[in-house]
Design an enzyme around this catalytic site. Structure first.
Site, short mmCIF file in Angstrom:
data_model
loop_
_atom_site.label_atom_id
_atom_site.label_comp_id
_atom_site.label_asym_id
_atom_site.label_seq_id
_atom_site.Cartn_x
_atom_site.Cartn_y
_atom_site.Cartn_z
N CYS A 55 12.17 -44.85 -20.18
CA CYS A 55 12.81 -46.29 -19.51
C CYS A 55 14.03 -46.01 -19.01
O CYS A 55 14.23 -46.46 -17.75
CB CYS A 55 13.16 -47.61 -20.86
SG CYS A 55 10.72 -47.34 -21.11
N1 LIG Z 1 7.63 -45.98 -24.44
C1 LIG Z 1 8.52 -46.95 -23.91
O1 LIG Z 1 9.12 -47.01 -25.13
C2 LIG Z 1 8.24 -48.06 -23.14
C3 LIG Z 1 9.23 -49.57 -23.46
C4 LIG Z 1 8.79 -50.46 -22.68
C5 LIG Z 1 8.51 -50.35 -21.25
N2 LIG Z 1 7.06 -49.43 -21.30
C6 LIG Z 1 6.73 -49.24 -19.83
O2 LIG Z 1 5.38 -48.61 -20.69
C7 LIG Z 1 4.25 -48.03 -19.46
C8 LIG Z 1 3.66 -46.86 -20.18
O3 LIG Z 1 4.86 -46.46 -20.91
P1 LIG Z 1 3.97 -45.07 -21.51
O4 LIG Z 1 5.78 -44.35 -22.78
O5 LIG Z 1 3.23 -46.10 -22.41
O6 LIG Z 1 3.54 -43.80 -20.69
P2 LIG Z 1 2.58 -43.29 -21.36
O7 LIG Z 1 2.73 -42.16 -20.46
O8 LIG Z 1 3.01 -42.66 -23.11
O9 LIG Z 1 0.95 -43.89 -21.16
C9 LIG Z 1 0.50 -43.87 -20.29
C10 LIG Z 1 -0.94 -43.75 -20.54
O10 LIG Z 1 -1.18 -43.68 -19.51
C11 LIG Z 1 -2.51 -43.70 -18.91
N3 LIG Z 1 -2.78 -43.47 -17.21
C12 LIG Z 1 -2.21 -43.10 -15.75
N4 LIG Z 1 -3.54 -43.15 -15.15
C13 LIG Z 1 -3.92 -43.56 -15.71
C14 LIG Z 1 -5.29 -44.88 -14.68
N5 LIG Z 1 -5.09 -44.60 -13.65
N6 LIG Z 1 -6.08 -45.12 -15.50
C15 LIG Z 1 -5.97 -45.36 -16.97
N7 LIG Z 1 -5.01 -44.93 -17.62
C16 LIG Z 1 -4.54 -43.79 -17.28
C17 LIG Z 1 -2.04 -41.71 -19.74
O11 LIG Z 1 -3.61 -41.15 -19.62
C18 LIG Z 1 -1.45 -42.48 -20.27
O12 LIG Z 1 -2.10 -41.78 -21.83
C19 LIG Z 1 5.23 -47.97 -18.41
O13 LIG Z 1 5.67 -48.63 -16.95
C20 LIG Z 1 6.62 -47.61 -19.17
O14 LIG Z 1 7.96 -47.62 -18.29
C21 LIG Z 1 7.51 -48.18 -21.54
#
Ligand SMILES: NC(=O)c1ccc[n+]([C@@H]2O[C@H](COP(=O)([O-])OP(=O)(O)OC[C@H]3O[C@@H](n4cnc5c(N)ncnc54)[C@H](O)[C@@H]3O)[C@@H](O)[C@H]2O)c1
Length: 433
Positions: free
Chosen positions: A272
């Protein structure tokens, strides 16, 4: 359309689809199941889907027991088959939003996900984007792709944006207890999206548009990035004056108003803070605006690994050793304490920079026993965590995992460079960085 949707939510008959079963999507999915909703998790990564089906978690702070319980309810299902989106009433998108090589928003994941949704979009559904992104994404990117289905937003389906505020491994807050901001493209859409999230969080915060919701998330993370840069800058200044920034912070945070502590470190990490602010920088250019605070904070924060490397060289020098050929053990590969998340971790930059100067670097991190493939640092893939021992010329503390506090690190008799104030005492052979 609205009344039918609201009734389904009230009766817990609505089916919730979550796309992207990562750090954000998986807990979201589980929360709906735990509140009695049928919930289907979608991911393109078959390994994740298989793992959940065999009741195994792949995220450290989400237990396999919790997955097993969810599977046992028969309400939790996971799949790679996107045609099953038809079964869902609400579709929540939590896919990655990284930056590309030019540090511009990488919208590919959101675009591909929307392309995968629209062939199955049906009347009465709600689609919510949760991924962090620039203001305008829902209206300018998500809705136009969904409308390729021939259906019209706010006539045939609803669209909303609700940013995720997950703080992995924070014992004080869970998905349920963190208020959730919700914005939609119409008042009806807002009512519907609000009803969905009200099922799983203590408080929703409805706002007037998706733009406001998108901007809220960015503001929160920009606030962190700028304040971390400020404290990193102060650390370097105070260090020159012989003042310990950590002691200053402890004293300053006793002020009961108008101050909030931020802590210095070897650089920013995680999915982030190093990334999100630049989503705004990029979008602001379209409006002829420069986001100088964001750029400056980015500059200071990305220069921190260089500062640490310089400190390592100074300390080695004190012991009459050049960095070239010195054996360095880095403690902590995860970007923050007590998590297994190594995305964008400054530890990688430290290893890279030290190795470029000829140091032989190994790492210890019980949460990251082996380095899995990452986009940025392919040269480290397969490298394994090693034991802490006295065979090194220097130990560099990059992450303050709680368990390191239980080890008497100075007793190894190796100079320690501490970027996290893990060893708060002033001891011989302990150097702050
Ligand atoms: N990790 C955090 O603490 C956090 C906190 C707030 C916001 N976010 C935001 O949330 C969003 C997701 O982050 P995350 O940490 O969960 O990411 P992550 O990488 O842990 O998970 C994302 C998932 O999406 C899947 N994916 C990718 N492309 C895809 C598609 N076309 N169809 C279906 N699945 C698909 C991946 O395989 C993965 O399992 C981002 O925008 C991030 O900035 C994350």
């Amino acid at each position: 359309m609205k009344e039918t949707f609201l009734k389904k939510i009230k009766d817990k008959e609505a089916v919730i689809g979550v796309i992207g079963l990562g750090y954000v999507g998986l807990p979201l999915n589980l929360c709906f199941v735990e509140k009695g909703f049928r919930s289907i998790g979608f991911d393109i990564d078959k390994a994740k889907v298989d793992s959940l089906q065999s009741k195994k978690s792949y995220i450290k702070h989400i237990s396999s027991e919790r997955i097993s319980k969810a599977v046992g309810t028969n309400l939790f299902d996971t799949t790679t088959d996107f045609s099953r989106l038809k079964e869902c009433d609400a579709i929540l998108i939590a896919v990655p939003t990284p930056l590309n090589k030019n540090r511009e928003p990488e919208m590919e994941y959101i675009v591909k996900t929307c392309e995968a949704i629209y062939p199955y979009l049906r009347k009465g559904q709600l689609v919510v984007l949760e991924s962090t992104t620039y203001p305008g994404t829902t209206v300018e990117v998500v809705v136009p792709i969904l409308e390729k289905s021939g259906l019209k937003v706010d006539i045939d389906f609803y669209a909303a944006f609700s940013p995720e505020r997950e703080d992995p491994n924070n014992p004080n807050y869970t998905t349920e207890t963190i208020p959730k901001v919700v914005g939609a493209t119409s008042p009806e859409g807002l009512e519907v999206a609000n009803a969905v999230y009200s099922q799983i969080v203590v408080r929703t915060v409805p706002v007037s548009s998706t733009h406001v919701a998108e901007a809220t998330k960015l503001m929160e993370n920009i606030f962190r990035s700028v304040n971390i840069a400020l404290v990193n800058g102060l650390k370097m200044t105070f260090m020159k004056m012989g003042i310990d920034i950590w002691e200053v912070i402890e004293a300053a945070k006793t002020k009961p108003f108008g101050y909030m502590p931020f802590y210095p470190g070897p650089g920013l990490g995680g999915h982030c803070i190093p990334i999100d602010p630049f989503y705004l920088t990029w979008k602001a250019r379209e409006y002829g605006m420069n986001t100088r605070f964001i750029e400056l904070a980015g500059e200071v924060n990305t220069s921190m690994p260089d500062f640490v490397v310089h400190r390592v060289m100074e300390v080695l020098n004190e012991f009459g050793k050049p960095v070239k050929g010195s054996k360095i053990l880095m403690l902590g590969l995860a970007y923050k304490a007590n998590v297994d998340d190594d995305r964008e971790s400054p530890s990688y930059f430290l290893m890279e920079k030290l190795e470029a100067k000829g140091a032989i670097v190994e790492y210890n991190d019980p949460f990251v026993p082996v380095i899995k493939p990452t986009r940025e640092h392919p040269q480290f893939v397969g490298k394994k965590s090693v034991e802490i021992s006295s065979k090194y010329d220097l130990i560099l503390i990059a992450t303050a995992h709680e368990l390191y506090k239980t080890i008497d690190l100075p007793s190894f008799g190796v100079p320690l460079v501490d970027t996290r104030n893990l060893i708060s005492m002033v001891a011989k052979g302990v150097f702050k960085a």
